[in-house]
Each structure stands twice: as structure tokens, then as C-alpha cells.
Motif scaffolding. Structure first.
Motif, PDB file in Angstrom:
ATOM      1  N   LEU A 290       0.829  -1.207   0.000  1.00 29.30           N
ATOM      2  CA  LEU A 290       0.000   0.000   0.000  1.00 29.30           C
ATOM      3  C   LEU A 290       0.866   1.261   0.000  1.00 29.30           C
ATOM      4  N   LEU A 291       1.862   1.268   0.880  1.00 30.02           N
ATOM      5  CA  LEU A 291       2.721   2.453   0.957  1.00 30.02           C
ATOM      6  C   LEU A 291       3.565   2.611  -0.305  1.00 30.02           C
ATOM      7  N   SER A 292       3.973   1.487  -0.907  1.00 24.36           N
ATOM      8  CA  SER A 292       4.728   1.566  -2.159  1.00 24.36           C
ATOM      9  C   SER A 292       3.858   2.135  -3.283  1.00 24.36           C
ATOM     10  N   ARG A 293       2.615   1.681  -3.342  1.00 22.66           N
ATOM     11  CA  ARG A 293       1.711   2.209  -4.373  1.00 22.66           C
ATOM     12  C   ARG A 293       1.436   3.688  -4.143  1.00 22.66           C
ATOM     13  N   ALA A 294       1.265   4.068  -2.860  1.00 21.42           N
ATOM     14  CA  ALA A 294       1.051   5.486  -2.567  1.00 21.42           C
ATOM     15  C   ALA A 294       2.270   6.313  -2.973  1.00 21.42           C
ATOM     16  N   ASP A 295       3.474   5.774  -2.711  1.00 22.21           N
ATOM     17  CA  ASP A 295       4.704   6.482  -3.071  1.00 22.21           C
ATOM     18  C   ASP A 295       4.822   6.638  -4.580  1.00 22.21           C
ATOM     19  N   ARG A 296       4.518   5.534  -5.312  1.00 23.25           N
ATOM     20  CA  ARG A 296       4.588   5.596  -6.787  1.00 23.25           C
ATOM     21  C   ARG A 296       3.550   6.569  -7.340  1.00 23.25           C
ATOM     22  N   THR A 297       2.371   6.563  -6.737  1.00 20.38           N
ATOM     23  CA  THR A 297       1.318   7.469  -7.218  1.00 20.38           C
ATOM     24  C   THR A 297       1.721   8.923  -6.977  1.00 20.38           C
ATOM     25  N   LEU A 298       2.313   9.203  -5.829  1.00 22.39           N
ATOM     26  CA  LEU A 298       2.768  10.574  -5.571  1.00 22.39           C
ATOM     27  C   LEU A 298       3.901  10.975  -6.514  1.00 22.39           C
ATOM     28  N   ALA A 299       4.805  10.008  -6.814  1.00 24.17           N
ATOM     29  CA  ALA A 299       5.876  10.302  -7.770  1.00 24.17           C
ATOM     30  C   ALA A 299       5.295  10.606  -9.142  1.00 24.17           C
ATOM     31  N   GLU A 300       4.284   9.826  -9.529  1.00 21.26           N
ATOM     32  CA  GLU A 300       3.618  10.077 -10.811  1.00 21.26           C
ATOM     33  C   GLU A 300       2.934  11.441 -10.806  1.00 21.26           C
ATOM     34  N   ALA A 301       2.346  11.800  -9.664  1.00 20.82           N
ATOM     35  CA  ALA A 301       1.681  13.100  -9.567  1.00 20.82           C
ATOM     36  C   ALA A 301       2.699  14.232  -9.673  1.00 20.82           C
TER      37      ALA A 301
ATOM     38  N   HIS B 183       1.284  -7.983  21.414  1.00 17.74           N
ATOM     39  CA  HIS B 183       0.322  -7.066  22.031  1.00 17.74           C
ATOM     40  C   HIS B 183       0.568  -5.628  21.601  1.00 17.74           C
ATOM     41  N   ARG B 184       1.815  -5.294  21.249  1.00 21.95           N
ATOM     42  CA  ARG B 184       2.099  -3.955  20.722  1.00 21.95           C
ATOM     43  C   ARG B 184       1.887  -3.886  19.220  1.00 21.95           C
ATOM     44  N   LEU B 185       2.125  -5.010  18.561  1.00 22.38           N
ATOM     45  CA  LEU B 185       1.975  -5.035  17.104  1.00 22.38           C
ATOM     46  C   LEU B 185       0.516  -4.899  16.690  1.00 22.38           C
ATOM     47  N   SER B 186      -0.383  -5.505  17.480  1.00 18.73           N
ATOM     48  CA  SER B 186      -1.805  -5.519  17.094  1.00 18.73           C
ATOM     49  C   SER B 186      -2.384  -4.119  16.907  1.00 18.73           C
ATOM     50  N   PRO B 187      -2.329  -3.233  17.914  1.00 20.41           N
ATOM     51  CA  PRO B 187      -2.911  -1.893  17.696  1.00 20.41           C
ATOM     52  C   PRO B 187      -2.152  -1.085  16.650  1.00 20.41           C
ATOM     53  N   LEU B 188      -0.833  -1.310  16.537  1.00 20.05           N
ATOM     54  CA  LEU B 188      -0.053  -0.557  15.547  1.00 20.05           C
ATOM     55  C   LEU B 188      -0.457  -0.943  14.136  1.00 20.05           C
ATOM     56  N   LEU B 189      -0.649  -2.243  13.886  1.00 20.77           N
ATOM     57  CA  LEU B 189      -1.069  -2.676  12.551  1.00 20.77           C
ATOM     58  C   LEU B 189      -2.455  -2.142  12.214  1.00 20.77           C
ATOM     59  N   ASP B 190      -3.363  -2.178  13.192  1.00 23.24           N
ATOM     60  CA  ASP B 190      -4.712  -1.644  12.947  1.00 23.24           C
ATOM     61  C   ASP B 190      -4.638  -0.177  12.524  1.00 23.24           C
ATOM     62  N   SER B 191      -3.825   0.587  13.227  1.00 27.48           N
ATOM     63  CA  SER B 191      -3.693   2.009  12.904  1.00 27.48           C
ATOM     64  C   SER B 191      -3.020   2.200  11.543  1.00 27.48           C
ATOM     65  N   LEU B 192      -1.952   1.436  11.299  1.00 29.33           N
ATOM     66  CA  LEU B 192      -1.212   1.596  10.040  1.00 29.33           C
ATOM     67  C   LEU B 192      -2.061   1.221   8.832  1.00 29.33           C
ATOM     68  N   GLU B 193      -2.859   0.183   8.947  1.00 30.55           N
ATOM     69  CA  GLU B 193      -3.668  -0.249   7.798  1.00 30.55           C
ATOM     70  C   GLU B 193      -4.639   0.846   7.379  1.00 30.55           C
ATOM     71  N   GLN B 194      -5.284   1.458   8.352  1.00 28.73           N
ATOM     72  CA  GLN B 194      -6.224   2.528   8.017  1.00 28.73           C
ATOM     73  C   GLN B 194      -5.502   3.741   7.440  1.00 28.73           C
ATOM     74  N   ARG B 195      -4.381   4.099   8.042  1.00 31.12           N
ATOM     75  CA  ARG B 195      -3.638   5.282   7.577  1.00 31.12           C
ATOM     76  C   ARG B 195      -3.004   5.030   6.202  1.00 31.12           C
ATOM     77  N   ALA B 196      -2.577   3.781   5.944  1.00 28.08           N
ATOM     78  CA  ALA B 196      -2.003   3.474   4.630  1.00 28.08           C
ATOM     79  C   ALA B 196      -3.075   3.561   3.545  1.00 28.08           C
ATOM     80  N   GLU B 197      -4.275   3.055   3.861  1.00 31.07           N
ATOM     81  CA  GLU B 197      -5.385   3.182   2.902  1.00 31.07           C
ATOM     82  C   GLU B 197      -5.687   4.653   2.637  1.00 31.07           C
ATOM     83  N   ASP B 198      -5.709   5.438   3.705  1.00 30.49           N
ATOM     84  CA  ASP B 198      -5.964   6.880   3.550  1.00 30.49           C
ATOM     85  C   ASP B 198      -4.859   7.541   2.721  1.00 30.49           C
ATOM     86  N   GLU B 199      -3.621   7.119   2.939  1.00 31.32           N
ATOM     87  CA  GLU B 199      -2.493   7.714   2.210  1.00 31.32           C
ATOM     88  C   GLU B 199      -2.583   7.402   0.726  1.00 31.32           C
TER      89      GLU B 199
END
Length: 440
Positions: A274-285, A328-344
Motif C-alpha cells: 500500500l505504501l509503495s503504491r502510494a509512493d509511486r502514485t505521488l511520484a507520478e503526480a 500485544h504492541r503489534l496488534s494496535p499498531l497494525l490496525d492504525s497503520l492499515e487505516q492510515r495506509a489506505e488513507d495515504e
């Protein structure tokens, strides 16, 4: 019953026999009930338990009542035995015997010694200064019924709580122990994860609850409203139910952590994509923005932000958590990252769309110009001087750099009008619906 004594008409022989039969049946029923109360499992538990609180107070009163019950029953038994002995003296009882029986069966003939009632903490003699208490048999039975009902109610209530709650608490505690072991294996520990703190709190509450239920069961008894039957009510499971729900919430949290452990690599790969696609899309922009600025004149082109470096850093942190099994630390971080990566990624796409909008407008104008040229050619009118002149003007504007979109749009519109007039059709005003009868 012509003779009258202090207790009313003297009973005849048949009335005495019927009264003795009734009292004998009543005696057997009372004895059966008292023996059942004596053997009741709840009473035996109360005798051997170290009681506290309201249960201790009520058991002291109930124990005194049970002692007094047996004293009353013994007095009842002695009176009934005496009456039977008098009746058995003769087949045809004399008038003196019948008068004596009437006094025994109907008068205040039962005497309970004051020492017995005092030993049993009986309230009947408290403060009266009397050394004994007298009852009729009917009064004595009523008194015994009241004492029996209150004693049995207390015993049944305590036994019901002991039968219901401790076993359920033990089962929940066993489940709690299994949950704690599982939680520890996935890194859910007190002080490091809220679920670990919840497990500690549930453990303390259940331990305290079991101690209180064992020592003071009546504190967890809810009497039934309006019920006169002994033991009417139910155990109060409010605290237990609250802890059971809390443990279920913790189990769900641990299941989520386990799911994270199983799917962590897959989710990390998807995040990187997701982050790679967002990066490529921004580079294209950014590239498209440079092209737009070079090829389109008099157009406001929005700026394009840089790559999501903060998300990349958090993704690296997530990978570190996975390597060290800190689920236990990875779980909330992944939940947050997935939503933010989709938004990005969505933000990058919107940025590309906004930047390339002028190129899309130019492409649309070029397509419209070529479409009208093809229509004019199909009708053999492509050599008309006005049409050729206006086509060349519009094409030159659209294929030159930088392109002035506003001027080019007007040039295309003038070409459309000239072609439409040549074809005998009316071109709609800008913004009005197109009339395609000429095309048909």
C-alpha cells in the motif's frame, strides 16, 4: 358436651379421640420436619463454617430458634403422651378424665421452662421476669411453625448460595488461569498491556468474592418479593456475572493478538505494498505536475506532498515488534497503520487526479475536435474554408505548448458552431444538452 369447664364445653369421648388422632398426625409431621431440618446439608455447613457479617448474625438467631423448636417439640410430646395415658386408663373415660383431657388439649397446658428459652435466646421471656412460658397446643404449634419457617428460610438461602456460586467461581477461576497462561505466551502481561491489568483485577475480585460467599452467603441472596415460602429468592450473581463478562472481553482481546501473530507477515506485506503504491502514485503526480506546468498555461496546479516517511518509520517499528514477538504492541499498531495506509493511497490518487485534471481537459477537447472533423468529412464538407480555418486554429492551440485551455475551448466551440451551421444543425449553447440529431 353438657358439662362446661374453664376452657369451655368439656369434650366427649369421640371428640377427644378425634383430637388425639389429629394431634398425633401433627406430631409426626412436626417431627419429620424437624429431623429433615436437622439433617439438612445447609444446616450442617452452617454449623461448621466460620461465618461473618449478616450470615453470622442470622445463624446465631436461627440456631437459637432450632434449639427452642426442639424444646417446644419435647413439651408438645410430653403433653400428648400425658393425654394418651389419661385416655387409655379406661375404655369409657369418666367425666373427670374428659375434663382433664379437655384442659390438656384446649387449655394452656404446655409449660416451657425459662432456662430452656433463655438458653435459646428466646425473645418471649426477655424482660418479663417469668421463669416459664405457657401455651395451648394450638399456640405452641403456631409458634413452632413460625420458628421453623424462619430457620428453614435462612438455611435454604445459605445452602442455595453455597450450591450456586462457589462452584461457578471455581470454574471461572480455572478458565481465568488458562487465559492468563495464554496471555503470557503472547506477551499480554500486567503493566505492559491493558488486558494483562484486567486479568490481575479479575483475579483479585474473584478471590475476594469466593471468600465472602463462603463466609457470608446471605450477603449474596436476593429474597423474592411477596414470597412466603421458605427459601424464596435467588443467589445474587451480579459481581460474578460482571467478572465473567470482563474475562470474555479479555479473551477476545487475546484472540485478536493471536490473530495478529498468525497474520502478521501477510499484513506487513500488504502494508508495504500500500505504501509503495502510494509512493509511486505521488511520484507520478509530481512528474505530471511538471508536465502540466510546462504544457498548460494559465492553470492552477496544486502542489504534491512528499512520500509518507512517518508511515514508513512506523512500518519499520511494526516489523521490529514482529521480530521480537511483541504481539500485544503489534496488534494496535497494525490496525492504525492499515487505516492510515489506505488513507495515504487514497490521498495520493486524489492528488494525481487533481494534478492531471488540466491534461484530461485538453485530451477531451482534442477528442471533441477530431470527432467533429470526422463528422464533417463523412458529409464531404472538410474542404470548406471557414471550417478548415477554424479547425487549424483550434488544433494549433491544443497541440502547442503551453496550451491556453480557456482559449482552446473557445476555439473548439467556434469550430463546432461552424461545422454545425454547415451541416444545417444547431449547436447548443455552452452547458446546454447536446443535440445529436445531426449525428444520427
Amino acid at each position: 358436651m353438657g358439662v362446661t369447664g374453664p376452657t369451655g364445653p368439656v369434650l366427649d369421648r369421640d371428640e377427644v379421640d378425634r383430637a388425639l388422632a389429629r394431634l398425633g398426625a401433627e406430631h409426626e409431621a412436626i417431627e419429620t420436619s424437624l429431623l429433615a431440618l436437622q439433617d439438612h446439608a445447609g444446616r450442617r455447613l452452617l454449623e461448621g463454617a466460620e461465618l461473618t457479617g449478616v450470615t453470622k448474625e442470622r445463624w446465631a438467631s436461627a440456631e437459637a430458634s432450632i434449639t427452642l423448636l426442639w424444646a417446644y417439640f419435647d413439651a408438645y410430646t410430653d403433653t400428648l403422651r400425658t393425654a394418651r395415658e389419661i385416655r387409655s386408663r379406661r375404655r369409657w373415660s369418666s367425666r373427670e378424665d374428659l375434663a382433664e383431657l379437655t384442659e390438656l388439649l384446649r387449655g394452656p397446658s404446655v409449660t416451657v421452662a425459662g432456662g430452656t428459652t433463655a438458653t435459646a435466646n428466646a425473645p418471649t421471656l426477655a424482660g418479663t421476669g417469668r421463669l416459664s412460658e405457657q401455651f395451648t397446643l394450638e399456640q405452641l404449634v403456631d409458634r413452632m411453625n413460625d420458628l421453623y419457617a424462619s430457620s428453614l428460610d435462612m438455611v435454604v438461602a445459605a445452602d442455595a448460595v453455597w450450591s450456586a456460586l462457589p462452584a461457578r467461581i471455581d470454574l471461572l477461576a480455572a478458565e481465568l488461569q488458562r487465559t492468563r497462561q495464554l496471555a503470557h505466551s503472547v506477551g499480554v502481561r500486567p503493566g505492559e498491556h491493558p488486558a494483562g491489568d484486567d486479568l490481575e483485577r479479575i483475579t483479585r475480585t474473584l478471590t475476594r468474592l469466593r471468600e465472602q460467599v463462603v463466609s457470608d452467603p446471605l450477603a449474596y441472596w436476593v429474597p423474592a418479593q411477596g414470597s412466603s415460602a421458605p427459601g424464596g429468592g435467588r443467589p445474587d450473581t451480579t459481581v460474578y456475572d460482571r467478572q465473567a463478562r470482563a474475562l470474555e472481553d479479555v479473551r477476545r482481546e487475546i484472540d485478536a493478538v493471536l490473530t495478529v501473530r498468525q497474520d502478521a507477515e501477510k499484513r506487513l506485506v500488504r502494508l508495504r505494498d500500500l505504501l509503495s503504491r502510494a509512493d509511486r502514485t505521488l511520484a507520478e503526480a509530481r512528474s505530471a505536475r511538471g508536465e502540466v506546468l510546462a504544457k498548460i498555461a494559465a492553470s492552477e496546479v496544486p502542489a504534491v506532498s512528499g512520500p509518507p516517511t512517518a508511515l514508513q518509520e512506523q512500518l519499520a517499528t511494526a516489523a521490529e515488534y514482529r521480530r521480537h514477538a511483541q504481539w500485544h504492541r503489534l496488534s494496535p499498531l497494525l490496525d492504525s497503520l492499515e487505516q492510515r495506509a489506505e488513507d495515504e493511497l487514497q490521498r495520493a490518487r486524489e492528488s494525481l487526479t487533481a494534478v492531471t485534471a488540466p491534461l484530461a481537459v485538453r485530451a477531451e477537447l482534442r477528442g471533441r475536435l477530431d470527432a467533429y472533423k470526422a463528422k464533417v468529412a463523412r458529409h464531404g464538407l472538410a474542404e470548406d474554408p471557414l471550417v478548415v480555418e477554424r479547425y487549424d486554429t483550434a488544433r494549433r492551440m491544443l497541440w502547442s505548448a503551453p496550451c491556453d485551455l480557456r482559449a482552446a475551448e473557445q476555439a473548439v466551440l467556434r469550430y463546432q458552431q461552424a461545422a454545425a451551421e454547415l451541416l444545417g444543425a444547431r449547436v447548443p449553447e455552452p452547458g446546454a444538452p447536446a443535440d445529436r440529431r445531426g449525428e444520427a
